[in-house]
Write an enzyme that holds these catalytic residues in place. Structure first.
Site, short mmCIF file in Angstrom:
data_model
loop_
_atom_site.label_atom_id
_atom_site.label_comp_id
_atom_site.label_asym_id
_atom_site.label_seq_id
_atom_site.Cartn_x
_atom_site.Cartn_y
_atom_site.Cartn_z
N GLY A 37 -10.39 3.73 -8.46
CA GLY A 37 -9.29 4.47 -7.70
C GLY A 37 -7.88 3.65 -7.85
CG ASN A 38 -4.40 5.60 -7.52
OD1 ASN A 38 -4.09 6.03 -6.38
ND2 ASN A 38 -4.88 6.68 -8.49
NE ARG A 39 -3.14 -2.20 -4.47
CZ ARG A 39 -4.05 -2.90 -3.73
NH1 ARG A 39 -4.21 -2.92 -2.59
NH2 ARG A 39 -4.37 -4.07 -4.58
#
Length: 397
Positions: free
Chosen positions: A205-207
């Site tokens: 995933g990412n932020r």
């Protein structure tokens, strides 16, 4: 639906303002009330609180308000400020920036469009001081509804009477409709980060928080558009509005499908989501256990399809595609490359190397073909969203 703060000031016509509040609620607007102490001689706070199901703000110094700044919170909450009835005294305070009570302090703090409905004796209305103040308000962009001619409280007919509640409600709605710059348009917005499964438990995933995309969806809806919000992983509540359709798409593949489906019959696509560039070549059908003898784990990743490029490559001539470029270095160089290679009409670029994810503020650069680069100042994401919607609306024209 619009968030409207109604300000009641101390004129006999305050009793008719109660019906205005009721009419606005019937139209689906969310209403909050601010009252001057003089207004409470004509209408009680209990009446308005019962109608709106929310406390009336009339005293900044109450015990309950000691630990908060209620007038600023309400000023920021408001999307429209309606002063009804507006006395000569309150008009004077507004025109001259005087903030000496709860109502005048709150109205001075709000950036929301302001609508004033004067109601007073004809001699007060025609007084040069009142007319100067009205001219000042109009010069500041405040909407002023002319008083009606009719029977005044003093017992004779003249100009100064507050218009009927139905006329006021219709006037408010007309002004709201003027601001519906995306009326009859369909806007597809993506928000949040995608999640690419490794196994049934883990993912890449990412932020991204989804704040920017959600703010854009809200502003587009406020501008009258039918909004299709395609969201991945978000960390803030999703918007609720009759003209916002929510579509969940957790992976890049699911988001591509949803975008292609919804954009077929849409006018604009705004790709604010942080879509993964890579996914697993093969997702494990069971949890990958940690082996005591194993010190490393290799994952084979393959490129995901580029949604912005895919959609831009077959968009119609009357459709607008806006992409986002979140960069950690060489912002303009990378954004210009993206604008050239992706086929988008506009790129909104931002530097995400400095605490942007999840933050309420951002600074962006707008790039368009054959147009001078625009560097916007540091703004809240809501302000950026509002400015972006206006720019897109002008582009559609």
């Amino acid at each position: 639906m619009t968030r409207i703060t109604v300000y009641l000031t101390g004129g006999i016509a305050a009793y008719k303002a109660v019906q205005v509040v009721r009419n606005l609620e019937k139209q689906g607007h969310e209403v909050r009330i601010v009252m001057t102490k003089n207004a409470e001689h004509f209408v009680t706070t209990n009446t308005l609180a019962a109608l709106t199901k929310y406390p009336v703000l009339d005293d900044l110094w109450e015990k309950a308000n000691e630990a908060s700044i209620p007038h600023v919170h309400l000023a920021r909450w408001s999307q429209l400020a309606l002063i009804v009835p507006a006395t000569a005294n309150f008009i004077s305070k507004m025109a001259n920036g005087i903030a000496d009570d709860t109502a005048s302090t709150t109205i001075l703090a709000t950036k929301a469009p302001k609508l004033v409905v004067p109601a007073m004796n004809d001699q007060m209305w025609n007084n040069p001081a009142t007319q100067r103040n009205i001219a000042l308000l109009k010069g500041d962009g405040v909407h002023v509804m002319e008083p009606a001619t009719g029977m005044l409280a003093e017992g004779y007919a003249a100009k100064g009477r507050m218009p009927e509640p139905e006329d006021i409600t219709a006037w408010v709605q007309d002004i709201l409709d003027e601001n519906k710059i995306l009326k009859n348009k369909t806007i597809v917005v993506t928000a949040g980060g995608t999640q690419e499964a490794i196994d049934p438990v883990r993912f890449i995933g990412n932020r991204s928080s989804g704040k920017m995309g959600i703010a854009i969806a809200q502003k587009a809806a406020e501008a009258g558009a039918q909004v299709k919000l395609i969201y991945g992983n978000v960390t803030i509540p999703l918007p609720k509005a009759n003209n916002i359709e929510l579509i969940h798409a957790s992976s890049s593949e699911a988001m591509l499908k949803a975008v292609e489906d919804k954009f077929q019959h849409a006018d604009v696509l705004i790709m604010a989501a942080a879509v993964a560039d890579w996914r697993m070549e093969k997702v494990a059908d069971h949890k990958l256990k940690k082996n005591p003898e194993q010190d490393t784990l290799s994952l084979t990743l393959v490129k995901t399809k580029d949604i912005l490029h895919e959609v831009s490559s077959h968009k119609k001539a009357n459709q607008v595609v806006v992409g986002f470029a979140a960069e950690t270095n060489d912002l303009l160089k990378n954004a210009e490359k993206k604008l050239k290679n992706k086929g988008a009409d506009m790129i909104v670029a931002n530097d995400v190397s400095n605490n942007v994810f999840g933050n309420d503020q951002d600074q962006v650069v707008i790039l368009q073909n054959n147009t001078k680069i625009e560097k916007w100042p540091l703004m809240t994401k809501q302000e950026i969203a509002g400015a972006l919607i206006k720019k897109i609306a002008n582009k559609l024209k």
